[in-house]
Write a protein that holds these residues in place. Structure first.
Motif, PDB file in Angstrom:
ATOM      1  N   ASP A  98       0.829  -1.213   0.000  1.00  0.00           N
ATOM      2  CA  ASP A  98       0.000   0.000   0.000  1.00  0.00           C
ATOM      3  C   ASP A  98       0.859   1.257   0.000  1.00  0.00           C
ATOM      4  O   ASP A  98       0.554   2.221  -0.709  1.00  0.00           O
ATOM      5  CB  ASP A  98      -0.928   0.017   1.232  1.00  0.00           C
ATOM      6  CG  ASP A  98      -2.062  -0.973   1.120  1.00  0.00           C
ATOM      7  OD1 ASP A  98      -2.280  -1.532   0.016  1.00  0.00           O
ATOM      8  OD2 ASP A  98      -2.750  -1.193   2.142  1.00  0.00           O
ATOM      9  N   GLU A  99       1.946   1.250   0.786  1.00  0.00           N
ATOM     10  CA  GLU A  99       2.845   2.409   0.824  1.00  0.00           C
ATOM     11  C   GLU A  99       3.535   2.602  -0.532  1.00  0.00           C
ATOM     12  O   GLU A  99       3.683   3.731  -0.985  1.00  0.00           O
ATOM     13  CB  GLU A  99       3.879   2.244   1.928  1.00  0.00           C
ATOM     14  CG  GLU A  99       3.322   2.437   3.314  1.00  0.00           C
ATOM     15  CD  GLU A  99       4.360   2.260   4.405  1.00  0.00           C
ATOM     16  OE1 GLU A  99       5.575   2.224   4.072  1.00  0.00           O
ATOM     17  OE2 GLU A  99       3.956   2.151   5.573  1.00  0.00           O
ATOM     18  N   ASP A 100       3.950   1.499  -1.159  1.00  0.00           N
ATOM     19  CA  ASP A 100       4.592   1.592  -2.476  1.00  0.00           C
ATOM     20  C   ASP A 100       3.614   2.118  -3.526  1.00  0.00           C
ATOM     21  O   ASP A 100       4.002   2.872  -4.414  1.00  0.00           O
ATOM     22  CB  ASP A 100       5.138   0.230  -2.912  1.00  0.00           C
ATOM     23  CG  ASP A 100       6.364  -0.175  -2.129  1.00  0.00           C
ATOM     24  OD1 ASP A 100       6.951   0.682  -1.436  1.00  0.00           O
ATOM     25  OD2 ASP A 100       6.732  -1.377  -2.188  1.00  0.00           O
ATOM     26  N   ALA A 101       2.357   1.723  -3.418  1.00  0.00           N
ATOM     27  CA  ALA A 101       1.358   2.165  -4.384  1.00  0.00           C
ATOM     28  C   ALA A 101       1.085   3.655  -4.244  1.00  0.00           C
ATOM     29  O   ALA A 101       0.776   4.338  -5.223  1.00  0.00           O
ATOM     30  CB  ALA A 101       0.065   1.376  -4.195  1.00  0.00           C
ATOM     31  N   ARG A 102       1.212   4.182  -3.020  1.00  0.00           N
ATOM     32  CA  ARG A 102       0.990   5.621  -2.787  1.00  0.00           C
ATOM     33  C   ARG A 102       2.152   6.465  -3.291  1.00  0.00           C
ATOM     34  O   ARG A 102       1.990   7.645  -3.568  1.00  0.00           O
ATOM     35  CB  ARG A 102       0.772   5.892  -1.301  1.00  0.00           C
ATOM     36  CG  ARG A 102      -0.632   5.549  -0.876  1.00  0.00           C
ATOM     37  CD  ARG A 102      -0.863   5.974   0.536  1.00  0.00           C
ATOM     38  NE  ARG A 102      -1.007   4.732   1.298  1.00  0.00           N
ATOM     39  CZ  ARG A 102      -0.680   4.572   2.538  1.00  0.00           C
ATOM     40  NH1 ARG A 102      -0.147   5.566   3.211  1.00  0.00           N
ATOM     41  NH2 ARG A 102      -0.839   3.431   3.138  1.00  0.00           N
ATOM     42  N   ASP A 103       3.335   5.892  -3.364  1.00  0.00           N
ATOM     43  CA  ASP A 103       4.521   6.659  -3.787  1.00  0.00           C
ATOM     44  C   ASP A 103       4.604   6.850  -5.266  1.00  0.00           C
ATOM     45  O   ASP A 103       4.030   6.532  -6.109  1.00  0.00           O
ATOM     46  CB  ASP A 103       5.805   5.958  -3.312  1.00  0.00           C
ATOM     47  CG  ASP A 103       5.941   6.015  -1.806  1.00  0.00           C
ATOM     48  OD1 ASP A 103       5.299   6.880  -1.191  1.00  0.00           O
ATOM     49  OD2 ASP A 103       6.679   5.182  -1.265  1.00  0.00           O
TER      50      ASP A 103
END
Length: 103
Positions: A98-103
Motif C-alpha cells: 500500500d505504501e509503495d502504491a501511494r509513492d
C-alpha cells in the motif's frame, strides 16, 4: 556487563521495522490481520509448521504415550508461533504494498 540483547535499543528496533505499530495504524493493522485470506493462510501455515514442530519436539513422548498436561499446553502454544509469524508477515507485506502504491 551489558545484557546479551543490549543492542536491541528502541531506536535500532524502530529502524529495523520491528517496533510497535504506529499510533493510528493499529486499527488498520488489526483489520488486516482479521482479513479472511490472511487468517486462512496463517491457519494453513500453523497446521503444517506447528505439526512438524510438535513431531520434532514431542514425537518420542507421543509415541510412548507419556504426555503431561504441561506438554499438551506447550504443544498447543507451538501452533500459535507460526500463526503469529505468518499473520505478521502477511500484514506487513500488505502495508508495504500500500505504501509503495501511494509513492
Amino acid at each position: 556487563m551489558l545484557p546479551a540483547f543490549a543492542f536491541l535499543t528502541s531506536s535500532w528496533v524502530s529502524q529495523a521495522g520491528l517496533g510497535a505499530v504506529p499510533a493510528g495504524r493499529s486499527e488498520q493493522w488489526l483489520r488486516l490481520a482479521r482479513r479472511e485470506d490472511i487468517v486462512a493462510r496463517a491457519r494453513r501455515v500453523a497446521m503444517v509448521v506447528g505439526t512438524l514442530l510438535v513431531i520434532i519436539n514431542y514425537g518420542d513422548r507421543l509415541w510412548l504415550g507419556e504426555l503431561s498436561a504441561k506438554d499438551v499446553f506447550k504443544m498447543l502454544l507451538t501452533y500459535c508461533v507460526p500463526y503469529c509469524v505468518s499473520t505478521y508477515a502477511a500484514v506487513s507485506a500488505v502495508l508495504a504494498a500500500d505504501e509503495d502504491a501511494r509513492d
